[in-house]
Write an enzyme that holds these catalytic residues in place. Structure first.
Site, short mmCIF file in Angstrom:
data_model
loop_
_atom_site.label_atom_id
_atom_site.label_comp_id
_atom_site.label_asym_id
_atom_site.label_seq_id
_atom_site.Cartn_x
_atom_site.Cartn_y
_atom_site.Cartn_z
N GLU A 139 15.65 5.96 -25.47
CA GLU A 139 14.50 5.97 -24.57
C GLU A 139 13.79 4.62 -24.60
O GLU A 139 12.92 4.40 -25.45
CB GLU A 139 13.48 7.01 -25.05
CG GLU A 139 13.93 8.43 -24.98
CD GLU A 139 12.76 9.32 -24.59
OE1 GLU A 139 12.94 10.14 -23.70
OE2 GLU A 139 11.67 9.15 -25.15
N HIS A 188 9.44 9.66 -31.06
CA HIS A 188 9.14 9.27 -29.68
C HIS A 188 8.31 7.99 -29.71
O HIS A 188 7.46 7.82 -30.58
CB HIS A 188 8.38 10.41 -28.99
CG HIS A 188 8.27 10.21 -27.52
ND1 HIS A 188 7.38 9.33 -26.96
CD2 HIS A 188 8.97 10.75 -26.49
CE1 HIS A 188 7.53 9.36 -25.64
NE2 HIS A 188 8.49 10.20 -25.33
P1 PGA Z 1 9.21 10.51 -18.55
O1 PGA Z 1 9.03 10.69 -20.12
O2 PGA Z 1 10.36 11.37 -18.13
O3 PGA Z 1 7.90 10.98 -17.98
O4 PGA Z 1 9.47 9.07 -18.30
C1 PGA Z 1 10.15 10.69 -20.95
C2 PGA Z 1 9.71 10.79 -22.37
O5 PGA Z 1 8.59 10.44 -22.70
O6 PGA Z 1 10.46 11.21 -23.22
#
Ligand code: PGA
Length: 252
Positions: free
Chosen positions: A168, A94
């Protein structure tokens, strides 16, 4: 693929007691989303009580990181064996781990391989940024960097490994601004092609590819319809149990 995946990343939210309370509400409504694989990733301290609750339910559990070593003098760390007693998945790579805790692509690769060896499925996040220049605000879509990051993450994976991938972009995480669905679909197609070419057609066709970054009830439909995308990784909007049930119901 006729299953949708919804990964709820609860980050550093929810005590064990709060987790149990929320999970009970979610389990009560789980008949509403029979086609969604809902993977809830609470903090480590919630995994044991959560594991007792989800037995014989369609809900799965994941951790949010691990140390690739089995055991030893590593104060504060937690090993794959320890978490594999309680869950089946682990989020790795992440951007918050990469940026705030200095995890590199090499670390993510070691962690992923360790996870796979202990029957944990890694959910590997890719933001398309390099280890040395990563910024939360960078909006450049660097496909070459994303491919490098992907290849680094899956290096030396055992044959037929089970894992998930999530695109992401850092700027979309927690910002309220989600990435353009068409762009997300193109990136997912690129990711699938790389997996197809490096790991073979079976893995290429079956690896779930998710999108994460400001997914909410207002926009989840934009991503659930994309042909190359198999689900979403949701942070903030997954914390409220009612919303999570609605997200899981909508995405299937
Ligand atoms: P969010 O976070 O949905 O709050 O943008 C996504 C993530 O950190 O994977």
């Amino acid at each position: 693929m006729n299953q949708s995946f919804l990964v709820a990343n609860w980050k550093m939210h929810c005590t064990a007691k709060q987790t149990v309370r929320s999970l009970k509400q979610i389990i009560d409504k789980s008949s509403l989303f029979p086609k969604t694989r809902l993977i809830i990733c609470p903090p480590f301290t919630s995994l044991a009580p959560a594991n007792r609750l989800i037995l014989n339910t369609p809900i799965a559990l994941g951790a949010q990181t691990l140390n690739h070593r089995s055991e030893g003098p590593y104060t504060g760390e937690i090993s794959p064996q320890m978490i594999s007693e309680f869950c089946d998945y682990v989020i790795l790579g992440h951007s918050e781990r990469r940026l705030l805790f200095g995890e590199t692509s090499h670390d993510i690769n070691l962690k992923s391989i360790a996870a796979i060896h202990h029957a944990l499925q890694p959910i590997i996040c890719l933001d398309g940024q390099s280890d040395s220049t990563r910024k939360f605000t960078d909006r450049t879509l660097n496909t070459d960097e994303l491919v490098i990051q992907l290849l680094d993450a899956i290096k030396a994976f055992p044959q037929n490994s089970n894992f998930l991938l999530a695109y992401e972009p850092t700027w979309a995480i927690g910002s309220g601004e989600a990435a353009d669905p068409v762009e997300v679909n193109n990136i997912a197609a690129t990711i699938r092609e790389v997996i197809f070419n490096t790991m073979g057609s079976e893995t290429g066709l079956s690896v779930p590819i998710l999108y994460g970054g400001s997914v909410t009830l207002n926009n989840i439909n934009d991503y659930s319809k994309l042909p190359e995308v198999n689900g979403a990784l949701v942070g903030g909007a997954s914390l409220d149990p009612e919303q999570l049930v609605q997200l899981a119901t909508t995405i299937q």
